[in-house]
Design an enzyme around this catalytic site. Structure first.
Site, PDB file in Angstrom:
ATOM      1  N   LEU A 295      -6.953  -0.845   0.179  1.00 17.22           N
ATOM      2  CA  LEU A 295      -6.253  -1.321   1.361  1.00 17.22           C
ATOM      3  C   LEU A 295      -6.570  -0.412   2.548  1.00 17.22           C
ATOM      4  O   LEU A 295      -6.222   0.763   2.535  1.00 17.22           O
ATOM      5  CB  LEU A 295      -4.743  -1.354   1.127  1.00 17.22           C
TER       6      LEU A 295
ATOM      7  N   ASP B  73      10.730  -0.510  -7.725  1.00 19.80           N
ATOM      8  CA  ASP B  73      10.674   0.874  -7.246  1.00 19.80           C
ATOM      9  C   ASP B  73      10.343   0.850  -5.756  1.00 19.80           C
ATOM     10  O   ASP B  73       9.414   1.502  -5.300  1.00 19.80           O
ATOM     11  CB  ASP B  73       9.623   1.655  -8.028  1.00 19.80           C
TER      12      ASP B  73
END
Length: 315
Positions: free
Chosen positions: A113, A223
């Site tokens: 990314l 999370d």
């Protein structure tokens, strides 16, 4: 890339049996692909993470660990596949994984990314996307012979480096008691005196007084703190490092507020698509308690005070 418009994709399959790092690179990118550069990526404490540059001009994100810890990557793949398959929010493509006996490592290769500047509507768009993810049909992510089981996951996985039990349950409250709080409390019992242990037992027994069954189950990141959200090249939010399971969507929201908080426009936008309950502030403490206990077990006594604060507030 992820699909748009809420259209669900099937669970993608990425090859998980590569016998070496170089074999994986050549099969995915071609026989002429060679590694030309490696840059460490900092931010995690469990795996070695690097940006790998290839002679083809491609870049990939690579995680490595010991061979014995390959299970970290196997379960991360399942979580990433689940989140990607819903198609509501960006999740990195899984390229492959395996074990390199010569190097003595297990590895996971993901789409790299490239971080960009956030769009002006970044937080509003993220709130809408996460709300739509939580509203998506998710029964296929609970593996059980009992058709009434609504909460759990396809397999057990990890919350950080700690084991996370995802045994399917019909009741969310039973799941949260037996698969979330109870294992962490048992692991942390050496930190607590007898009086605190009695309070913990009381809290578990009275959990129905503080939580309620959700209107519907949701696929969760599991999370969702700020470090597990990235801004991609499209200027939108992308999710990484899940501890995925099916549960109450407000458990994900609680995690976004454990270490600081996302901007208010995120929660306002989320609420437009999937209304947050009036008693969320009370439930938030109980959902954060799971993560605080896990941090106590993983990192030690610095989290003890926050655990005790929540226990004393309600018992």
């Amino acid at each position: 890339m992820y699909s748009k418009g809420g259209k669900e994709m099937s669970l993608e399959k990425a090859r998980q049996d590569y016998e070496s790092f170089s074999e994986a690179v050549k099969e995915i990118f071609g026989e002429r692909a060679e590694i030309t550069g490696q840059d460490y990526v900092y931010g995690g404490s469990i795996n070695d993470s690097r940006k790998i540059s290839l002679s083809t001009g491609d870049q990939i994100f690579a995680k490595t660990n010991t061979i014995e810890n390959q299970k970290f990557f196997e379960t991360e793949i399942t979580g990433l596949q689940a989140l990607r398959s819903v198609g509501e929010i960006g999740v990195p493509e899984i390229l492959g994984s395996g074990i390199d006996q010569e190097k003595g490592i297990s590895f996971l290769l993901l789409e790299y990314l490239e971080c960009s500047s956030k769009r002006k509507d970044y937080w509003t768009e993220f709130g809408h996307q996460l709300a739509n993810l939580h509203k998506a049909e998710c029964s296929r992510f609970v593996k059980s012979d009992n058709e009434n089981d609504r909460y759990g996951f396809l397999e057990d996985n990890f919350i950080g480096a700690g084991p996370q039990n995802n045994t399917p349950k019909e009741s969310w409250i039973d799941f949260y008691r037996e698969c979330r709080l109870l294992p962490q409390m048992k692991a942390a019992e050496n930190y607590f005196d007898p009086d605190t242990m009695r309070k913990l037992d009381c809290l578990l027994e009275r959990l129905e007084s503080y939580l309620e069954e959700p209107d519907f189950p949701s696929i969760l990141h599991g999370d969702l703190w700020g470090g597990n959200v990235m801004c991609g090249s499209d200027g939108k939010a992308w999710l990484i490092d899940p501890a995925a399971y099916v549960g109450d969507f407000e458990a994900d929201l609680a995690m976004t507020q454990l270490f600081g908080s996302f901007p208010e426009e995120f929660y306002s936008a989320y609420n437009e698509i999937n209304p947050i309950s009036a008693d969320y502030p009370q439930k938030r403490d109980f959902y954060q308690l799971y993560h605080l206990l896990n941090h106590l077990n993983l990192f030690g006594r610095s989290y003890f005070g926050n655990v005790i604060r929540i226990i004393r507030k309600y018992v």
